[in-house]
Design a protein around this motif. Structure first.
Motif, mmCIF file in Angstrom:
data_model
loop_
_atom_site.group_PDB
_atom_site.id
_atom_site.type_symbol
_atom_site.label_atom_id
_atom_site.label_comp_id
_atom_site.label_asym_id
_atom_site.label_seq_id
_atom_site.Cartn_x
_atom_site.Cartn_y
_atom_site.Cartn_z
ATOM 1 N N UNK A 81 -4.944 22.398 -3.326
ATOM 2 C CA UNK A 81 -5.981 23.075 -3.735
ATOM 3 C C UNK A 81 -7.161 22.526 -2.874
ATOM 4 N N UNK A 82 -7.427 21.314 -2.317
ATOM 5 C CA UNK A 82 -8.469 20.991 -1.433
ATOM 6 C C UNK A 82 -8.225 21.847 -0.193
ATOM 7 N N UNK A 83 -7.399 21.875 0.270
ATOM 8 C CA UNK A 83 -7.294 22.836 1.636
ATOM 9 C C UNK A 83 -7.608 24.392 1.343
ATOM 10 N N UNK A 84 -6.896 24.792 0.116
ATOM 11 C CA UNK A 84 -7.592 26.186 -0.179
ATOM 12 C C UNK A 84 -8.925 26.141 -0.537
ATOM 13 N N UNK A 85 -9.542 25.188 -1.135
ATOM 14 C CA UNK A 85 -10.887 25.453 -1.454
ATOM 15 C C UNK A 85 -11.648 25.258 -0.211
ATOM 16 N N UNK A 130 -6.734 34.984 0.684
ATOM 17 C CA UNK A 130 -6.475 33.810 -0.451
ATOM 18 C C UNK A 130 -5.062 34.166 -1.028
ATOM 19 N N UNK A 131 -4.880 35.413 -1.316
ATOM 20 C CA UNK A 131 -3.926 35.745 -2.293
ATOM 21 C C UNK A 131 -2.554 35.532 -1.167
ATOM 22 N N UNK A 132 -2.758 36.061 -0.023
ATOM 23 C CA UNK A 132 -1.670 35.797 0.971
ATOM 24 C C UNK A 132 -1.273 34.442 1.074
ATOM 25 N N UNK A 163 -0.426 32.340 -9.045
ATOM 26 C CA UNK A 163 -1.322 33.134 -9.686
ATOM 27 C C UNK A 163 -2.482 32.120 -9.757
ATOM 28 N N UNK A 164 -2.429 30.850 -10.566
ATOM 29 C CA UNK A 164 -3.405 29.756 -10.683
ATOM 30 C C UNK A 164 -4.299 29.670 -9.426
ATOM 31 N N UNK A 165 -3.240 29.257 -8.491
ATOM 32 C CA UNK A 165 -3.987 28.870 -7.168
ATOM 33 C C UNK A 165 -4.912 30.110 -6.547
ATOM 34 N N UNK A 166 -4.255 31.294 -6.528
ATOM 35 C CA UNK A 166 -5.143 32.298 -6.054
ATOM 36 C C UNK A 166 -6.488 32.563 -6.695
ATOM 37 N N UNK A 167 -6.322 32.236 -8.054
ATOM 38 C CA UNK A 167 -7.619 32.582 -8.732
ATOM 39 C C UNK A 167 -8.640 31.286 -8.454
ATOM 40 N N UNK A 239 -7.346 29.085 -18.862
ATOM 41 C CA UNK A 239 -8.000 28.563 -17.423
ATOM 42 C C UNK A 239 -7.889 29.923 -16.609
ATOM 43 N N UNK A 240 -6.781 30.470 -16.622
ATOM 44 C CA UNK A 240 -6.897 31.806 -15.609
ATOM 45 C C UNK A 240 -7.966 32.958 -16.012
ATOM 46 N N UNK A 241 -8.308 32.905 -17.313
ATOM 47 C CA UNK A 241 -9.641 33.863 -17.518
ATOM 48 C C UNK A 241 -10.938 33.307 -17.137
ATOM 49 N N UNK A 242 -10.981 31.983 -17.381
ATOM 50 C CA UNK A 242 -12.422 31.288 -16.814
ATOM 51 C C UNK A 242 -12.464 31.451 -15.277
ATOM 52 N N UNK A 243 -11.229 31.276 -14.477
ATOM 53 C CA UNK A 243 -11.433 31.149 -13.075
ATOM 54 C C UNK A 243 -11.687 32.938 -12.626
ATOM 55 N N UNK A 244 -10.776 33.869 -13.608
ATOM 56 C CA UNK A 244 -10.989 35.123 -12.909
ATOM 57 C C UNK A 244 -12.720 35.627 -13.598
ATOM 58 N N UNK A 245 -12.866 35.017 -14.596
ATOM 59 C CA UNK A 245 -14.543 35.509 -15.093
ATOM 60 C C UNK A 245 -15.406 35.071 -14.118
ATOM 61 N N UNK A 246 -15.276 33.767 -13.601
ATOM 62 C CA UNK A 246 -16.339 33.129 -12.736
ATOM 63 C C UNK A 246 -16.337 33.799 -11.311
#
Length: 265
Positions: A81-85, A130-132, A163-167, A239-246
């Protein structure tokens, strides 16, 4: 054709960076995942027992006794997650503020494409990258699940984690994009987004250990991403909805702000 299509051009311009980040993130994730069999040895178990519990929790190493706990901590809970961020923040900041700081935004806006469409297509190109990264990492984990003995984790668990990582990555990309679009300053976008990432990490792993600050975890994107153990329990709707909504809200703010801002070109 590339100049007339901001989406295709953005993907074309970022192809080398995307390839490098993808290879690096997948390689790091696969390397740490392959260590799981060694974590089950008596020597490693004793070594982990010697570490203070608070220190392990600070690094999101809350459970290293099962395959799901190890992957959720050592792979999906810290390095990946740190690298993805970092990747998402850099790409999101570059989407608009990069051209503006370089002084080439006037050339881009000279083409027959509206401001809103331009920035949203560029953000869409970032989202594809990011999705890739998340999907390829998930496929690598599935491929390693047999040789590395990831018992108890099915394809559905890895799909939920992907899915969570992509979001998670999309939320930070949208944050950097919004700040860059609002200010036109890549450094500001990078600084603000990095600060949010650091504070979010601390709120999820360190602050809850302080009496009276457990509530901070609920505000952390890291908690939205990891909370509820997606590897075992599947997609966590809240969690997924919060990330998607943000992500949607920040993308809208960035697009509207950029469309209305007086840009000196």
């Amino acid at each position: 054709m590339l100049l007339r299509d901001p989406f295709t051009k953005a993907l074309h311009d970022a192809r080398r960076s995307l390839f490098g980040w993808t290879v690096s993130i997948v390689a790091v994730g696969a390397m740490y995942a392959s260590f799981w069999p060694t974590m089950q040895t008596p020597e490693m178990t004793k070594a982990l027992e010697a570490y203070p519990e608070g220190l392990l929790e600070a690094f999101n190493y809350s459970d290293l006794t099962s395959a799901a706990g190890y992957l959720g901590s050592a792979v999906y809970g810290l390095l990946v997650p740190l690298l993805v961020a970092v990747f998402a923040i850099a790409a999101g900041a570059r989407a608009v503020a990069g051209d503006e700081e370089a002084g080439t935004l006037d050339l881009v806006l000279a083409h027959p494409v509206g401001r809103t469409r331009l920035v949203l297509l560029r953000l869409a190109a970032v989202a594809v990258g990011i999705v890739a990264v998340a999907v390829l990492l998930g496929l690598a984990m599935v491929a390693l699940s047999g040789p590395s003995q990831f018992d108890g984790i099915g394809v559905g668990g890895f799909a939920a984690m992907t899915l969570h990582l992509a979001l998670f990555g999309l939320a930070f990309a949208a944050l950097a994009f919004a700040v860059g679009a609002a200010t036109g300053r890549r450094a500001v976008a990078l600084g603000v987004s990095a600060a949010v990432a650091v504070l979010g990490y601390l709120a999820n792993s360190v602050l809850p250990q302080v009496r009276g600050l457990a509530w901070a975890r609920e505000l952390s994107p890291f908690h939205w991403y990891l909370g509820g153990s997606p590897l075992l329990d599947g997609v966590q709707p809240v969690g997924a909805l919060l990330l998607a909504g943000a992500t949607v809200a920040l993308a809208a703010v960035g697009a509207v702000t950029f469309a209305r801002r007086d840009i000196a070109v």
